[in-house]
Design an enzyme around this catalytic site. Structure first.
Site, PDB file in Angstrom:
ATOM      1  N   GLU A 176      -1.992   0.832   2.142  1.00 16.40           N
ATOM      2  CA  GLU A 176      -2.173   0.873   0.687  1.00 16.40           C
ATOM      3  C   GLU A 176      -2.746  -0.440   0.142  1.00 16.40           C
ATOM      4  O   GLU A 176      -2.007  -1.326  -0.280  1.00 16.40           O
ATOM      5  CB  GLU A 176      -0.843   1.177  -0.024  1.00 16.40           C
ATOM      6  CG  GLU A 176      -1.012   1.303  -1.538  1.00 16.40           C
ATOM      7  CD  GLU A 176       0.294   1.460  -2.303  1.00 16.40           C
ATOM      8  OE1 GLU A 176       0.233   1.694  -3.516  1.00 16.40           O
ATOM      9  OE2 GLU A 176       1.372   1.338  -1.692  1.00 16.40           O
ATOM     10  N   LYS A 213      -3.496   5.104   1.104  1.00 16.55           N
ATOM     11  CA  LYS A 213      -3.061   5.293  -0.285  1.00 16.55           C
ATOM     12  C   LYS A 213      -3.915   4.373  -1.148  1.00 16.55           C
ATOM     13  O   LYS A 213      -3.832   3.142  -1.029  1.00 16.55           O
ATOM     14  CB  LYS A 213      -1.568   4.991  -0.437  1.00 16.55           C
ATOM     15  CG  LYS A 213      -1.067   5.207  -1.872  1.00 16.55           C
ATOM     16  CD  LYS A 213       0.458   5.259  -1.962  1.00 16.55           C
ATOM     17  CE  LYS A 213       0.896   5.403  -3.418  1.00 16.55           C
ATOM     18  NZ  LYS A 213       2.330   5.656  -3.579  1.00 16.55           N
TER      19      LYS A 213
END
Length: 294
Positions: A176, A213
């Site tokens: 992420e 993400k």
């Protein structure tokens, strides 16, 4: 890695709920839920209250596997129980929802327009415990604020280095590198980030699988090459400070990108709501995010 869980995450319709607020973000999450800081006097009490909030969400009939594929937990939530079962086991055994665990220790100070993850010497021990608690995968967050090529490279290098450590432990890492939605040059950052991630994906072995993400891109379908990459199980989107309506509208324009929202999922929930009102608000949120994801 359990095949049923892998198939659900890889091919299922729905989204991943982010219930992983950490020590730094928990007071804000509780305040938004209607629990002020004056309600607790220690970190333990704070974490007990946030576990009550998460338990209420997870046990709600609105939190169901028809719409939700997985849930990302904070370490303390993973080690806590719901109805006598560890949270990950409850999620999978009782709900059919795949459990993930947040493994980073927060953000370092900003340098080169980015915030790397802080050092994490206890990661191997945490990964061992994550396996014992039947987690499927992990999540770790960095932040990018400026289109600085060196900074972006540092973020992606660090994410993939740690990602390989997580793969070695038998778990699927969610990488992420969040792009700050307030950056004036968000689109430039996202193009640099996509190219840097692609370089790393192309060096992975066939069995080295990751999830990504990413902040919902300003340019629709910018991340399609990442979504289609054979080493990527799934690409999920964070709401990043956008309201739920705004995040959902942006998400709908991106083929194959699904949500992994935190604030946008829980923004209308309140500790003082009756169970009926709470479940109705959660159902409304879940259905809107699900529809945007499919």
């Amino acid at each position: 890695m359990e095949q049923k869980q892998f198939d659900k995450i890889k091919n299922g319709n729905g989204f991943i709920a982010a219930l992983d607020q950490s020590g730094g973000s928990t007071p804000k999450a509780l305040a938004a839920y209607g629990v002020p800081e004056s309600s607790y006097s220690s970190e333990d009490e704070m974490f007990d209250l946030v576990h009550e909030m998460r338990t209420r969400i997870i046990t709600s009939p609105a939190f169901n596997p028809d719409h939700i594929l997985g849930a990302i937990l904070f370490e303390q939530t993973m080690d806590s129980k719901i109805e006598g079962k560890y949270t990950g086991d409850y999620l999978w055994d009782e709900k059919g929802i795949v459990p993930f665990i947040k493994v980073d220790k927060g953000l370092a100070d900003e340098e080169k327009g980015v915030q790397l993850m802080k050092p994490n010497p206890g990661l191997d021990d945490l990964l061992k415990r994550a396996n014992e608690r039947n987690m499927f995968g992990t999540k770790m967050r960095s932040v990018i604020k400026e289109p600085n090529k060196d900074g972006i490279k540092d973020v992606v290098d660090q994410q993939f280095d740690v990602g390989k450590q997580i793969i070695e432990a038998g778990l699927v890492p969610i990488i992420e590198p969040e792009v700050d939605i307030n950056s004036d040059l968000k689109e430039s950052i996202e193009e640099m980030l996509r190219d840097e991630i692609l370089k790393h994906l192309n060096t992975l072995k066939e069995d080295q699988l990751v999830m990504l993400k990413l902040t919902i891109p300003s340019k629709a379908n910018l991340y399609k090459t990442l979504i289609d990459h054979p080493n990527v199980v799934r690409v999920v989107a964070l709401s990043g400070g956008y309201s739920r309506d705004e995040a959902n509208e942006m998400l709908k324009k991106n083929d194959g990108l699904i949500a992994s929202f935190s604030r946008a999922l829980s923004q209308d929930l309140n500790a003082d709501q009756s169970d009926e009102a709470f479940n109705a608000e959660l159902e409304k949120a879940v259905l809107s995010i699900y529809n945007a994801s499919i």
